[in-house]
Write a protein that holds these residues in place. Structure first.
Motif, PDB file in Angstrom:
ATOM      1  N   MET A  93       0.849  -1.195   0.000  1.00  0.00           N
ATOM      2  CA  MET A  93       0.000   0.000   0.000  1.00  0.00           C
ATOM      3  C   MET A  93       0.880   1.240   0.000  1.00  0.00           C
ATOM      4  N   GLN A  94       0.523   2.215  -0.792  1.00  0.00           N
ATOM      5  CA  GLN A  94       1.313   3.432  -0.919  1.00  0.00           C
ATOM      6  C   GLN A  94       0.574   4.624  -0.313  1.00  0.00           C
ATOM      7  N   LEU A  95       1.305   5.458   0.411  1.00  0.00           N
ATOM      8  CA  LEU A  95       0.755   6.690   0.972  1.00  0.00           C
ATOM      9  C   LEU A  95       1.500   7.880   0.370  1.00  0.00           C
ATOM     10  N   LEU A  96       0.745   8.879  -0.062  1.00  0.00           N
ATOM     11  CA  LEU A  96       1.324  10.120  -0.567  1.00  0.00           C
ATOM     12  C   LEU A  96       0.691  11.278   0.180  1.00  0.00           C
ATOM     13  N   HIS A  97       1.514  12.066   0.881  1.00  0.00           N
ATOM     14  CA  HIS A  97       1.005  13.205   1.649  1.00  0.00           C
ATOM     15  C   HIS A  97       1.198  14.474   0.833  1.00  0.00           C
ATOM     16  N   ILE A  98       0.087  15.095   0.430  1.00  0.00           N
ATOM     17  CA  ILE A  98       0.131  16.359  -0.296  1.00  0.00           C
ATOM     18  C   ILE A  98      -0.091  17.471   0.713  1.00  0.00           C
ATOM     19  N   ASN A  99       0.942  18.243   0.962  1.00  0.00           N
ATOM     20  CA  ASN A  99       0.929  19.242   2.033  1.00  0.00           C
ATOM     21  C   ASN A  99       0.609  20.626   1.467  1.00  0.00           C
ATOM     22  N   HIS A 100      -0.567  21.150   1.853  1.00  0.00           N
ATOM     23  CA  HIS A 100      -0.954  22.512   1.486  1.00  0.00           C
ATOM     24  C   HIS A 100      -0.915  23.441   2.701  1.00  0.00           C
ATOM     25  N   ASP A 101      -0.295  22.981   3.782  1.00  0.00           N
ATOM     26  CA  ASP A 101      -0.189  23.765   5.025  1.00  0.00           C
ATOM     27  C   ASP A 101      -1.557  24.130   5.584  1.00  0.00           C
ATOM     28  N   LYS A 102      -2.457  23.158   5.590  1.00  0.00           N
ATOM     29  CA  LYS A 102      -3.807  23.365   6.117  1.00  0.00           C
ATOM     30  C   LYS A 102      -3.994  22.564   7.398  1.00  0.00           C
ATOM     31  N   THR A 103      -5.021  22.942   8.155  1.00  0.00           N
ATOM     32  CA  THR A 103      -5.338  22.200   9.380  1.00  0.00           C
ATOM     33  C   THR A 103      -6.422  21.162   9.143  1.00  0.00           C
ATOM     34  N   ARG A 104      -6.938  21.105   7.917  1.00  0.00           N
ATOM     35  CA  ARG A 104      -7.875  20.040   7.520  1.00  0.00           C
ATOM     36  C   ARG A 104      -7.117  19.013   6.691  1.00  0.00           C
ATOM     37  N   LEU A 105      -7.524  17.754   6.826  1.00  0.00           N
ATOM     38  CA  LEU A 105      -6.921  16.684   6.052  1.00  0.00           C
ATOM     39  C   LEU A 105      -8.014  15.869   5.372  1.00  0.00           C
ATOM     40  N   LEU A 106      -7.793  15.526   4.109  1.00  0.00           N
ATOM     41  CA  LEU A 106      -8.660  14.610   3.390  1.00  0.00           C
ATOM     42  C   LEU A 106      -7.892  13.314   3.161  1.00  0.00           C
ATOM     43  N   ILE A 107      -8.374  12.232   3.755  1.00  0.00           N
ATOM     44  CA  ILE A 107      -7.832  10.909   3.462  1.00  0.00           C
ATOM     45  C   ILE A 107      -8.587  10.372   2.258  1.00  0.00           C
ATOM     46  N   PHE A 108      -7.859   9.997   1.224  1.00  0.00           N
ATOM     47  CA  PHE A 108      -8.482   9.545  -0.021  1.00  0.00           C
ATOM     48  C   PHE A 108      -7.956   8.155  -0.354  1.00  0.00           C
ATOM     49  N   PHE A 109      -8.847   7.154  -0.319  1.00  0.00           N
ATOM     50  CA  PHE A 109      -8.499   5.805  -0.747  1.00  0.00           C
ATOM     51  C   PHE A 109      -8.874   5.658  -2.225  1.00  0.00           C
ATOM     52  N   GLY A 110      -7.862   5.570  -3.085  1.00  0.00           N
ATOM     53  CA  GLY A 110      -8.114   5.413  -4.504  1.00  0.00           C
ATOM     54  C   GLY A 110      -8.487   3.980  -4.843  1.00  0.00           C
ATOM     55  N   GLY A 111      -8.883   3.769  -6.086  1.00  0.00           N
ATOM     56  CA  GLY A 111      -9.274   2.442  -6.544  1.00  0.00           C
ATOM     57  C   GLY A 111      -8.162   1.739  -7.291  1.00  0.00           C
ATOM     58  N   PHE A 112      -8.458   0.543  -7.784  1.00  0.00           N
ATOM     59  CA  PHE A 112      -7.505  -0.173  -8.627  1.00  0.00           C
ATOM     60  C   PHE A 112      -7.112   0.703  -9.820  1.00  0.00           C
ATOM     61  N   TYR A 113      -5.864   0.596 -10.226  1.00  0.00           N
ATOM     62  CA  TYR A 113      -5.284   1.326 -11.350  1.00  0.00           C
ATOM     63  C   TYR A 113      -4.907   2.756 -10.994  1.00  0.00           C
ATOM     64  N   THR A 114      -5.665   3.410 -10.130  1.00  0.00           N
ATOM     65  CA  THR A 114      -5.500   4.853  -9.946  1.00  0.00           C
ATOM     66  C   THR A 114      -4.262   5.201  -9.122  1.00  0.00           C
ATOM     67  N   ASP A 115      -3.795   6.419  -9.328  1.00  0.00           N
ATOM     68  CA  ASP A 115      -2.869   7.079  -8.414  1.00  0.00           C
ATOM     69  C   ASP A 115      -3.311   8.538  -8.304  1.00  0.00           C
ATOM     70  N   TYR A 116      -2.525   9.361  -7.621  1.00  0.00           N
ATOM     71  CA  TYR A 116      -2.956  10.740  -7.371  1.00  0.00           C
ATOM     72  C   TYR A 116      -3.127  11.540  -8.658  1.00  0.00           C
ATOM     73  N   ASN A 117      -2.397  11.181  -9.708  1.00  0.00           N
ATOM     74  CA  ASN A 117      -2.526  11.899 -10.979  1.00  0.00           C
ATOM     75  C   ASN A 117      -3.971  11.963 -11.458  1.00  0.00           C
ATOM     76  N   CYS A 118      -4.722  10.891 -11.208  1.00  0.00           N
ATOM     77  CA  CYS A 118      -6.104  10.812 -11.692  1.00  0.00           C
ATOM     78  C   CYS A 118      -7.030  11.828 -11.032  1.00  0.00           C
ATOM     79  N   PHE A 119      -6.616  12.356  -9.877  1.00  0.00           N
ATOM     80  CA  PHE A 119      -7.517  13.197  -9.084  1.00  0.00           C
ATOM     81  C   PHE A 119      -6.979  14.603  -8.803  1.00  0.00           C
ATOM     82  N   LYS A 120      -5.741  14.872  -9.162  1.00  0.00           N
ATOM     83  CA  LYS A 120      -5.143  16.136  -8.721  1.00  0.00           C
ATOM     84  C   LYS A 120      -5.817  17.356  -9.335  1.00  0.00           C
ATOM     85  N   ASN A 121      -6.485  17.209 -10.489  1.00  0.00           N
ATOM     86  CA  ASN A 121      -7.201  18.345 -11.071  1.00  0.00           C
ATOM     87  C   ASN A 121      -8.431  18.731 -10.253  1.00  0.00           C
ATOM     88  N   PHE A 122      -8.848  17.857  -9.327  1.00  0.00           N
ATOM     89  CA  PHE A 122     -10.015  18.135  -8.497  1.00  0.00           C
ATOM     90  C   PHE A 122      -9.624  18.658  -7.115  1.00  0.00           C
TER      91      PHE A 122
END
Length: 227
Positions: free
Chosen positions: A1-30
């Motif tokens: 399992m891979q974890l990628l922490h995208i740090n925007h210096d915020k106090t809120r965190l969104l944990i996102f479990f992607g699906g098969f095939y996907t990585d963060y590239n698929c969602f970064k535009n959102f």
């Protein structure tokens, strides 16, 4: 399992479990950058130690989105007590039973895909077909462009093997309780009938007439969390 922490210096965190095939590239535009993101994918192993020891203390609010096979992976993490307290949670296009005759992808269909992945020429074509089916019946008028995942064929094959080996039992009892579930009625990957049957009695169901990648229906991830 891979974890990628995208740090925007915020106090809120969104944990996102992607699906098969996907990585963060698929969602970064959102990504609106209103939350830090802990993106989780690649279920070729189901070791939750890195997640269990992640430092959640800087965050005053932690929300969660689980997508496709990530719904199953999230539940596995929950059952092994690897998650922090969650403020709001949403499941999208998946169930706790990724390979199942009633609540998931039919085992025969899953095995056909897995067997094809063992042959390099067929495997490449299989992934291309998977991506086409994932995007089929989705919003073509969206302002967002889909970005492909950058993962190897062998890594994806190992992910399918791991999912098959770890999803032999459909663990429904004492499972994670989502605030909202999004069901995708025109889904060509994870059958709508399976989603509907699994979440039949959920109190807050959102049914979308779209395909397996419903993110085009939303301006960004924040809009999904507002459901």
């Amino acid at each position: 399992m891979q974890l990628l922490h995208i740090n925007h210096d915020k106090t809120r965190l969104l944990i996102f479990f992607g699906g098969f095939y996907t990585d963060y590239n698929c969602f970064k535009n959102f990504d609106t950058e209103t939350s830090d993101i802990l993106f989780i994918n690649d279920y070729s192993d189901m070791d939750f130690e890195e997640l269990r020891y992640f430092d959640f203390t800087p965050y005053t609010e932690i929300n969660l989105i689980a997508y496709s096979y990530g719904v199953w992976a999230l539940n596995c993490a929950y059952l092994t007590k690897a998650l922090p307290k969650i403020n709001k949670s949403i499941a999208i296009s998946g169930t706790f039973c990724p390979v199942h005759t009633l609540y998931g992808i039919n085992p025969k269909v899953f095995n056909i895909m897995l067997n094809a992945m063992s042959i390099s020429s067929l495997g490449t074509k299989t992934i291309e077909n998977f991506e086409q089916n994932m995007l089929a019946n989705c919003n073509s008028k969206s302002d967002h462009n889909f970005q492909k995942a950058t993962r190897t064929l062998e890594n994806l094959r190992q992910e399918l093997i791991s999912i098959k080996n770890n999803a032999k039992e459909c663990k429904m009892e004492n499972g994670f309780q989502f605030d909202t579930v999004i069901l995708t009625k025109e889904d060509k990957i994870f059958p709508y009938k399976a989603q509907d049957a699994f979440f039949e009695h959920h109190p807050h169901r959102v049914i979308l007439n779209t395909g397996h990648f419903p993110f085009f229906e939303f301006e960004n991830l924040d809009k999904i969390l507002e459901l």
